[in-house]
Write a protein that holds these residues in place. Structure first.
Motif, mmCIF file in Angstrom:
data_model
loop_
_atom_site.group_PDB
_atom_site.id
_atom_site.type_symbol
_atom_site.label_atom_id
_atom_site.label_comp_id
_atom_site.label_asym_id
_atom_site.label_seq_id
_atom_site.Cartn_x
_atom_site.Cartn_y
_atom_site.Cartn_z
ATOM 1 N N SER A 1 1.029 -1.252 -0.064
ATOM 2 C CA SER A 1 0.146 0.040 -0.123
ATOM 3 C C SER A 1 0.748 1.322 0.078
ATOM 4 O O SER A 1 0.537 2.220 -0.685
ATOM 5 N N VAL A 2 2.051 1.133 0.880
ATOM 6 C CA VAL A 2 2.661 2.293 0.903
ATOM 7 C C VAL A 2 3.797 2.906 -0.268
ATOM 8 O O VAL A 2 4.535 3.861 -0.122
ATOM 9 N N VAL A 3 4.261 1.620 -0.691
ATOM 10 C CA VAL A 3 5.684 1.794 -1.882
ATOM 11 C C VAL A 3 4.657 2.189 -3.279
ATOM 12 O O VAL A 3 3.568 1.791 -3.365
ATOM 13 N N GLY A 4 5.738 2.694 -3.867
ATOM 14 C CA GLY A 4 5.178 3.309 -5.419
ATOM 15 C C GLY A 4 5.972 3.317 -6.307
ATOM 16 O O GLY A 4 5.896 3.650 -7.343
ATOM 17 N N GLY A 5 7.093 2.210 -6.310
ATOM 18 C CA GLY A 5 8.193 2.274 -7.139
ATOM 19 C C GLY A 5 7.689 1.875 -8.544
ATOM 20 O O GLY A 5 7.914 2.459 -9.725
ATOM 21 N N THR A 6 6.511 0.781 -8.893
ATOM 22 C CA THR A 6 6.116 0.521 -10.031
ATOM 23 C C THR A 6 5.335 1.621 -10.840
ATOM 24 O O THR A 6 5.583 1.892 -12.022
ATOM 25 N N SER A 7 4.580 2.119 -10.156
ATOM 26 C CA SER A 7 3.685 3.323 -10.855
ATOM 27 C C SER A 7 4.797 4.567 -10.998
ATOM 28 O O SER A 7 4.485 5.161 -12.035
ATOM 29 N N LEU A 8 5.832 4.762 -10.126
ATOM 30 C CA LEU A 8 6.542 5.699 -10.476
ATOM 31 C C LEU A 8 7.360 5.343 -11.719
ATOM 32 O O LEU A 8 7.555 6.448 -12.602
ATOM 33 N N GLY A 9 7.860 4.208 -12.043
ATOM 34 C CA GLY A 9 8.656 3.901 -13.300
ATOM 35 C C GLY A 9 7.486 3.834 -14.409
ATOM 36 O O GLY A 9 7.976 4.546 -15.572
ATOM 37 N N ARG A 10 6.299 3.704 -14.273
ATOM 38 C CA ARG A 10 5.501 3.529 -15.543
ATOM 39 C C ARG A 10 5.134 5.205 -15.878
ATOM 40 O O ARG A 10 5.038 5.494 -17.051
ATOM 41 N N GLU A 11 5.231 6.056 -14.874
ATOM 42 C CA GLU A 11 4.680 7.363 -15.201
ATOM 43 C C GLU A 11 5.939 7.964 -15.811
ATOM 44 O O GLU A 11 5.756 8.878 -16.823
ATOM 45 N N ALA A 12 7.289 7.493 -15.435
ATOM 46 C CA ALA A 12 8.255 8.165 -16.129
ATOM 47 C C ALA A 12 8.175 7.612 -17.613
ATOM 48 O O ALA A 12 8.784 8.380 -18.346
ATOM 49 N N ARG A 13 8.243 6.562 -17.678
ATOM 50 C CA ARG A 13 8.282 5.873 -19.034
ATOM 51 C C ARG A 13 7.300 6.338 -19.889
ATOM 52 O O ARG A 13 7.695 6.462 -21.110
#
Length: 358
Positions: free
Chosen positions: A110-122
């Motif tokens: 719930s608290v980590v967001g590494g994958t969404s971060l990478g998707r938005e950046a890409r």
């Protein structure tokens, strides 16, 4: 690293350490596989609740802002602590451990967001590759709070790389570190503080005083995670020496005590130049340049930054688990030593008492 487990979870020596290790690993894997949910995200629910509290408490005063921070962050930590106690008290010791692992996994996811971060950046990188700068500008607010309308393609790419660097600390490493320190309440508390800073920790006229407490608390909570992120970026980047040099020379120049080390380490590791002029909500800031001998950021550096972020996140999980086990081992050794000395002291007192009566 003090945990919050009960005797049911701590039973078996390193049970509390295994709860964190299994739960955090499962949660980070869940983020890699499923990313953030489109609806019903717990952090979004917290944001709505914090917004309601803000509407009830807002006054242009630091004291009211501190109360807002206490109610929101303290409430989140309190609920997490209750959930932890409930999980630990489920059934017997084995069932309690399983429930605690599951709770830790859900909280981590719930608290980590590494994958969404990478998707938005890409996604922004793909728009820039396609020459669609308007789409890139449209998507940038999903990643950071900068004004995208005046940004060129290279400036958008730089903003993305800087945001990936900073959010690697805020959205992944910091949460894992506080989870290792304080279990589920640490995970939830860190994310709550970070969310409050994003909501009210601005230097605008509305929040300059009201958001002061949230901003300062976020600086304190984010300090250790930012340093760990910078260290891991140094060792896992393409140019460790360059990254270390950039951190030592440039980190203190940044106005943020936590973004400075992280962005400088990413700049050095990627061999690019970060910092410079940027705009936030109509305000123009001229920030110091980080890794001045690096080249300007290119669109291809977005993918490199995302990959570096993923390596740092994986190493952070390993480091936090290792630290949790190391602390547990030290604590148990100290406990055994204290018990041994206590038994020896009691024996000596008993012998002296016996000779005294003789």
């Amino acid at each position: 690293m003090p945990g919050s487990g009960s005797s049911a979870v701590r039973g078996g020596g390193s049970a509390a350490e295994r709860v964190f290790a299994y739960g955090a690993t499962a949660g980070l894997l869940g983020d890699r596989l499923f990313a953030d949910p489109q609806r019903g995200h717990p952090v979004a629910a917290f944001g709505r609740a914090a917004g309601a509290v803000e509407r009830a408490l807002w006054h242009d005063h630091r004291g009211w802002g501190a109360l807002h921070t206490l109610v929101c962050a303290g409430g989140a930590v309190g609920l997490a602590l209750l959930a932890t106690r409930a999980a630990e008290g489920t059934g017997g010791a084995r069932t309690g451990r399983i429930a605690s692992v599951a709770l830790t996994a859900v909280a981590t996811w719930s608290v980590v967001g590494g994958t969404s971060l990478g998707r938005e950046a890409r996604a922004i990188g793909a728009a820039l590759d396609a020459g669609d700068i308007e789409l890139a500008r449209e998507r940038l607010p999903h990643l950071c709070g900068r004004d995208p309308q005046s940004l060129s393609g290279p400036e958008l790419a730089r903003a993305v790389v800087e945001s990936v660097a900073e959010n690697t600390s805020d959205a992944v490493v910091g949460a894992l570190l506080w989870g290792a320190v304080a279990g589920v309440p640490g995970l939830v508390g860190f994310r709550a503080v970070n969310t409050l800073d994003a909501m009210v920790g601005h230097k605008s006229a509305t929040y300059r005083r009201f958001g002061w407490a949230s901003a300062r608390l976020d600086d304190l909570a984010g300090w250790p995670g930012a340093r760990l992120t910078a260290a891991l970026a140094v060792v896992s980047g393409d140019d460790p020496r360059g990254a270390l040099r950039a951190v030592r020379r440039d980190a203190r120049k940044h106005p943020s005590p936590n973004a400075g080390p992280v962005e400088a380490s990413f700049a050095g590791a990627l061999g690019v130049r970060l910092g410079g002029t940027l705009a936030y909500g109509g305000r123009v800031e001229h920030r110091p340049v980080l890794n001045g001998e690096g080249r300007p950021v290119k669109t291809t550096d977005i993918e490199r930054a995302v990959r570096l972020s993923r390596r740092v996140s994986g190493l952070a999980l390993a480091a936090c688990i290792a630290g949790r086990f190391a602390y547990g081992a030290i604590r148990r050794t100290a406990s055994v030593s204290a018990s041994t000395h206590g038994a020896a002291d009691r024996t000596a007192i008993g012998s002296a008492d016996q000779w005294g009566r003789g």
